[in-house]
Design a protein around this motif. Structure first.
Motif, PDB file in Angstrom:
ATOM      1  N   ASN A  59       0.865  -1.180   0.000  1.00  0.00           N
ATOM      2  CA  ASN A  59       0.000   0.000   0.000  1.00  0.00           C
ATOM      3  C   ASN A  59       0.905   1.236   0.000  1.00  0.00           C
ATOM      4  O   ASN A  59       1.122   1.853   1.045  1.00  0.00           O
ATOM      5  N   ALA A  80      -3.546   4.126  -4.499  1.00  0.00           N
ATOM      6  CA  ALA A  80      -3.538   2.948  -5.370  1.00  0.00           C
ATOM      7  C   ALA A  80      -2.871   1.782  -4.656  1.00  0.00           C
ATOM      8  O   ALA A  80      -1.918   1.968  -3.887  1.00  0.00           O
ATOM      9  N   ALA A 122      -9.439   6.852 -10.132  1.00  0.00           N
ATOM     10  CA  ALA A 122     -10.067   5.958  -9.161  1.00  0.00           C
ATOM     11  C   ALA A 122      -9.034   5.212  -8.314  1.00  0.00           C
ATOM     12  O   ALA A 122      -9.410   4.543  -7.339  1.00  0.00           O
ATOM     13  N   ASP A 124      -7.370   2.584  -8.880  1.00  0.00           N
ATOM     14  CA  ASP A 124      -7.712   1.165  -8.828  1.00  0.00           C
ATOM     15  C   ASP A 124      -6.805   0.300  -9.699  1.00  0.00           C
ATOM     16  O   ASP A 124      -7.091  -0.878  -9.923  1.00  0.00           O
TER      17      ASP A 124
END
Length: 261
Positions: A59, A80, A122, A124
């Motif tokens: 992370n 992300a 986003a 993602d």
């Protein structure tokens, strides 16, 4: 699976996401035209080490590696997910090519998260970062890219993030785009002609052959990621150019996509 393109992005100033005078929306437009990656391997001009280091952070934190900018910039987070498996695969590919590397958990510097934020807002798409070597030459970074090429067959987009011209010593932060130094165009025209011709030998020797090379890059850490992206490209790549203008008189912002024919 379709082999993904490799990219070189001119990430501009850290203020790109918050300054309406800078071309931020164009990064989203570029992203919309490209295949969606499963993961991204990012080589940023702002992580410099003696030998390649791959970030295995699960992370990765958002690193605000700058000072003196507006407070809202320091409040941006880009959460992300990391791509530790990709980082390990990248290190394995480098080792197989005889390039020594290591790994460590590290966050995303602004050369990585600024373009990622604009292209994938986003947050993602998993991303792993790989460092560049400012004391090594373009040929070294081209070899790094070559070692990483096959990752593109597995849904990985290899992105180099820097600046096609970068000379802060001659920057004029009050200049308008139309005030661009003519040497910028002469340099980028030469570079793009050599890219279009796939003249790798000339490109790797750009500091001797390109007009105004040392003026446009007093140090070349902001161009080295391009050579990694170029190395990761196919032998017969087709190039897409996204010109975004020149800012602060000498900082050209142009993005390049290298896709298989």
């Amino acid at each position: 699976m379709t082999r993904l393109p490799s990219l070189f992005l001119s990430h501009g100033a850290p203020t790109l996401p918050i300054d309406p005078s800078l071309p931020s929306a164009e990064f989203a437009s570029l992203s919309a035209e490209l295949p969606r990656p499963n993961a991204i391997l990012m080589l940023s001009a702002h992580w410099m080490t003696a030998q390649p280091v791959a970030s295995t952070a699960e992370n990765p934190e958002t690193i605000h590696d700058f000072y003196g900018f507006p407070r809202p910039l320091y409040e941006i987070e880009y959460p992300a997910p990391g791509a530790p498996d990709l980082a390990r695969r990248a290190a394995e590919r480098l080792g197989a090519a005889g390039i020594a590397s290591s790994s460590e958990p590290r966050g995303l510097d602004h050369g990585a998260w600024v373009p990622m934020l604009l292209m994938f807002p986003a947050a993602d798409v998993p991303v792993a970062q790989l460092s560049i070597q400012p004391r090594r030459d373009p040929a070294h970074h081209f070899r790094v890219g070559r070692a990483l090429r096959e990752l593109r067959d597995h849904g990985v987009m290899v992105i180099g993030s820097g600046q096609i011209t970068h000379n802060l010593r001659e920057a004029d932060f009050s200049a308008r785009p139309e005030d661009a130094d003519p040497r910028v165009t002469e340099f980028t025209d030469w570079f793009e002609a050599r890219l279009a011709a796939r003249d790798i030998d000339a490109l790797l020797d750009y500091r001797r052959r390109a007009p105004h090379a040392v003026s446009m890059h007093p140090t070349d850490e902001h161009l080295l990621p391009l050579f990694a992206a170029l190395g990761a490209a196919g032998d017969h790549f087709q190039m897409q150019i996204q010109p975004l203008g020149t800012y602060q008189r000498v900082l050209a912002m142009t993005n390049y996509v290298f896709a298989d024919a």
